[in-house]
Design an enzyme around this catalytic site. Structure first.
Site, PDB file in Angstrom:
ATOM      1  N   HIS A  51      67.535 -19.408 -47.869  1.00 16.17           N
ATOM      2  CA  HIS A  51      66.944 -20.044 -48.898  1.00 16.17           C
ATOM      3  C   HIS A  51      67.833 -21.095 -49.518  1.00 16.17           C
ATOM      4  CE1 HIS A  51      63.742 -20.905 -51.805  1.00 16.17           C
ATOM      5  NE2 HIS A  51      64.642 -20.792 -52.869  1.00 16.17           N
ATOM      6  N   TYR A  79      58.732 -17.533 -51.573  1.00 17.84           N
ATOM      7  CA  TYR A  79      59.105 -18.153 -50.485  1.00 17.84           C
ATOM      8  C   TYR A  79      58.251 -18.805 -49.545  1.00 17.84           C
ATOM      9  CZ  TYR A  79      63.371 -15.722 -51.614  1.00 17.84           C
ATOM     10  OH  TYR A  79      64.504 -15.232 -52.455  1.00 17.84           O
ATOM     11  N   ALA A  80      57.096 -19.272 -50.384  1.00 19.01           N
ATOM     12  CA  ALA A  80      56.181 -19.952 -49.617  1.00 19.01           C
ATOM     13  C   ALA A  80      56.277 -21.492 -49.747  1.00 19.01           C
ATOM     14  CB  ALA A  80      54.656 -19.780 -50.189  1.00 19.01           C
ATOM     15  N   ASN A  81      57.208 -21.888 -48.695  1.00 22.02           N
ATOM     16  CA  ASN A  81      57.776 -23.178 -48.723  1.00 22.02           C
ATOM     17  C   ASN A  81      58.115 -23.641 -47.162  1.00 22.02           C
ATOM     18  OD1 ASN A  81      58.379 -23.282 -51.647  1.00 22.02           O
ATOM     19  ND2 ASN A  81      59.968 -21.848 -51.105  1.00 22.02           N
ATOM     20  N   HIS A 101      59.494 -41.177 -37.848  1.00 28.15           N
ATOM     21  CA  HIS A 101      59.893 -40.178 -36.900  1.00 28.15           C
ATOM     22  C   HIS A 101      61.131 -39.531 -37.350  1.00 28.15           C
ATOM     23  CE1 HIS A 101      61.255 -38.973 -32.616  1.00 28.15           C
ATOM     24  NE2 HIS A 101      60.519 -37.994 -33.062  1.00 28.15           N
TER      25      HIS A 101
END
Length: 139
Positions: A106, A128-130, A20
Site C-alpha cells: 500500500h 484497499y478498494a483502489n 499510452h
C-alpha cells in the site's frame, strides 16, 4: 449531450487526455490524494458511487493495458478483489488484450499515485478498494 456512459465532464476530459502508459487512479473515500495530482471527487455519500461502478464506467471509456493494486486487498477486502479481477477479465475479453496485474504494498501504491494524471475519489468505504489503471492503445 454525450451518448456514452460517462457523463462527468472533468473525468471525460481526463480520460481523453491520457496517453499510452499514463495512469489514472480510482480510489475509495479514504486514500490520501497528493496536492500535486488532479482530484476528481465523485463521492456523494458512503458507497455512492461505489468503486466497482466507477471502475466499470471508466473502463468503458479507457483502453487499459496494466493495473496496480495494493497487496493488502487480498487479506482485507477479498470480495472487492474478486469482483475487480472479474471486471478485468471481462475487459480483457472486450478489448482483446491481456491486462498485466501487479500487486505492490500500500505504501508503494501511494507513491505510484503521484504519477497519475488524476485520482478519482469514489464513495467506496471498504478497505484497499483502489486501482491504478495504465492506458494502452487500441491498435
Amino acid at each position: 449531450m454525450k451518448k456514452t456512459m460517462l457523463l462527468n465532464a472533468q473525468l471525460s476530459r481526463c480520460i481523453a487526455s491520457v496517453g499510452h502508459t499514463e495512469s489514472l487512479t480510482i480510489c475509495d473515500a479514504g486514500l490520501p490524494i497528493p496536492l500535486s495530482v488532479e482530484r476528481i471527487d465523485l463521492a456523494l455519500t458512503a458507497g455512492v458511487p461505489s468503486f466497482l461502478q466507477t471502475l466499470n464506467v471508466v473502463t468503458n471509456e479507457m483502453y487499459v493495458e496494466r493495473v496496480v493494486i495494493a497487496e493488502e486487498i487480498k487479506e482485507k477486502n477479498p470480495e472487492i478483489l474478486t469482483a475487480l479481477l472479474t471486471q478485468l477479465q471481462q475487459l480483457e475479453s472486450h478489448q482483446g488484450n491481456q491486462i498485466q496485474v501487479e500487486f505492490v504494498s500500500h505504501e508503494t501504491f501511494k507513491k505510484f499515485t503521484l504519477e497519475s494524471k488524476a485520482i478519482v475519489r469514489t464513495g467506496e468505504c471498504s478497505p484497499y478498494a483502489n486501482v491504478i489503471l495504465y492506458s494502452g492503445v487500441p491498435f
